[in-house]
Design a protein around this motif. Sequence first.
Motif, short mmCIF file in Angstrom:
data_model
loop_
_atom_site.label_atom_id
_atom_site.label_comp_id
_atom_site.label_asym_id
_atom_site.label_seq_id
_atom_site.Cartn_x
_atom_site.Cartn_y
_atom_site.Cartn_z
N VAL A 74 25.47 8.40 -32.96
CA VAL A 74 24.68 8.70 -34.17
C VAL A 74 24.19 10.14 -34.13
CG1 VAL A 74 23.92 6.32 -34.46
CG2 VAL A 74 22.48 7.89 -33.23
N TYR A 75 24.15 10.73 -35.29
CA TYR A 75 23.61 12.08 -35.44
C TYR A 75 22.54 12.10 -36.52
CZ TYR A 75 26.90 11.90 -39.28
OH TYR A 75 27.58 11.50 -40.40
N ASP A 76 22.45 11.00 -37.26
CA ASP A 76 21.47 10.90 -38.34
C ASP A 76 20.78 9.54 -38.21
OD1 ASP A 76 20.15 10.44 -40.73
OD2 ASP A 76 21.70 11.34 -41.98
N PRO A 77 19.44 9.53 -38.14
CA PRO A 77 18.76 8.24 -37.94
C PRO A 77 19.02 7.21 -39.03
CG PRO A 77 17.18 10.00 -38.45
CD PRO A 77 18.50 10.65 -38.22
N VAL A 100 21.04 3.93 -38.58
CA VAL A 100 20.51 2.67 -38.06
C VAL A 100 20.47 1.61 -39.16
CG1 VAL A 100 18.04 3.10 -38.51
CG2 VAL A 100 18.72 1.71 -36.57
N VAL A 101 20.35 2.03 -40.41
CA VAL A 101 20.33 1.08 -41.53
C VAL A 101 21.67 0.32 -41.58
CG1 VAL A 101 20.14 0.85 -44.05
CG2 VAL A 101 18.71 2.52 -42.84
N VAL A 114 24.11 -0.15 -29.28
CA VAL A 114 23.61 0.84 -28.33
C VAL A 114 24.06 2.19 -28.86
CG1 VAL A 114 23.59 1.61 -25.92
CG2 VAL A 114 23.97 -0.82 -26.45
N PHE A 115 23.10 3.09 -29.06
CA PHE A 115 23.44 4.38 -29.65
C PHE A 115 23.61 5.46 -28.58
CE2 PHE A 115 20.98 2.98 -33.64
CZ PHE A 115 22.14 2.48 -34.22
N TYR A 116 24.56 6.34 -28.85
CA TYR A 116 24.84 7.46 -27.94
C TYR A 116 24.80 8.76 -28.73
CZ TYR A 116 26.32 3.82 -24.78
OH TYR A 116 26.34 2.71 -23.98
N SER A 117 24.49 9.83 -28.01
CA SER A 117 24.41 11.14 -28.68
C SER A 117 25.78 11.79 -28.79
CB SER A 117 23.46 12.06 -27.92
OG SER A 117 23.97 12.31 -26.62
N LEU A 149 29.83 10.23 -23.67
CA LEU A 149 28.92 9.27 -23.03
C LEU A 149 29.30 7.84 -23.40
CD1 LEU A 149 25.30 10.74 -23.44
CD2 LEU A 149 26.50 10.24 -21.30
N LYS A 207 30.27 15.24 -31.18
CA LYS A 207 30.23 14.22 -32.22
C LYS A 207 31.55 14.18 -33.00
CE LYS A 207 25.20 14.76 -32.50
NZ LYS A 207 25.00 14.34 -31.14
#
Lengths: 158, 273
Positions: B11-14, B17-18, B37-40, B44, B150
């Motif tokens: 994810v790069y934009d919160p 999550v929606v 599970v989110f990764y930058s 990773l 990303k």
Amino acid sequence: MSSNVSGTSQQEFKWKARVSWLAGDRSTAYTRNNSFLIEKQASFKEKDPSPSAIEYLLGALGGDIAAGFNAVAPRFGVSIDALEISLSGQLNNSLALLGVIGESGHPGLETIEGRIYISAEAEEAVIEQVWRSVQARSPLLNTLKRCVDLNFSLVITM
Amino acid sequence: MQSPVLVGAVVYDPKVVVIWDIIKEFFINENCPMDYVFYSNYELMVEALVAGHIHIAWNSPLAWLEAEHETANGCRAIAMRDTDRDRVSHIIVRRDSGINSLDDLRGKTVATGAKDSPQATLIPLQVLWRAGLEAGKDFSLRRFDLLVGKHGDHVGGELEALRSLQRGESDACAVLDLNWTNWQADGTVDPAKLTVLATTPPFDHCNFTVRQDFPEDAEKRWLEVLFRMTYSNPAHREMMDMEGLKEWLPGRVSGYAILAEAVKAQHFFEEAV
């Protein structure tokens, strides 16, 4: 006898809240004879059934400032016709709130910006004096300014 | 309590999550618990998939190749969006540039997205290489390395490359077909000023990847629920509109050939190490 922390007294009043988790991301907060629903820590959706914790914080700060104006203005001979406060808050890193692995920073509020729109029959300098007094007396403003970059501006309207 | 299937996503934009909250809620309601599970960054996440920390990874095409590479082909692509199939990228030039063929790009400056963007860098550069044009030798490369890791998902580098073309600082840029369409619609691009010089062969984009040892029954059950998501359900439609799909389809790997060729020719993984 233990000494007091500077600025407090041993009889300092304590406010209380009880928060009961309902289900999912929803809780109810009970304070004295009131209760309110809290939906999530923070929400990125367009709409939700109830405000999030961060929105309550912003709303509480705005409410604190508005009540402060109401309390202080008469002492300066100022009668308020209208008062509205818009606030926005930004986290240090929203992705940290989501627990994104590999992100740095923290999910705490980094900045809060606010605009206070006030209409009152008074000189601009007097209204600014009122605002300074409000700032000095506001519990939430004085709490948050110690950890968040607060940036408020006063807009005097006719 | 049934253990949830853990699905990784970068994810790069919160607001992402929606999307994942809607998917998670549907799976839970269908008695197939999952969590995200989110990764930058994709590196990773691929490490986590290979190590077994997550069961499924929502992989970019480059991350798919990386997972294949890291597991010695020990993984499977099990599902993808309908819009992940048969994408193309365009090489864009200014209409008044006098550039009419790829060969006209000799001695010119080509702008691309981030170094790990399949659609805005790796595949377009491979198309130029196939046409006998090598970056740094036959043309100057102006790369916009925004949010590396990303894999170009955020579109930032791709947009900067376009801006560079519009400002006259570059002579060509590479743009994914969906972005080209959207940017014409929202006014970012003036079609009277820019035009498509060439188009890449079709390629596939993201997929849900599992390791070879992911249990077949768990995979079957998870896919059955995923494929039950439908555009006619308003909640699903909200997610599908945000994620850009009309339906989930079975995974396929036939659409990654040109990216695999690009990665090999450009020594991407060797240089990334």
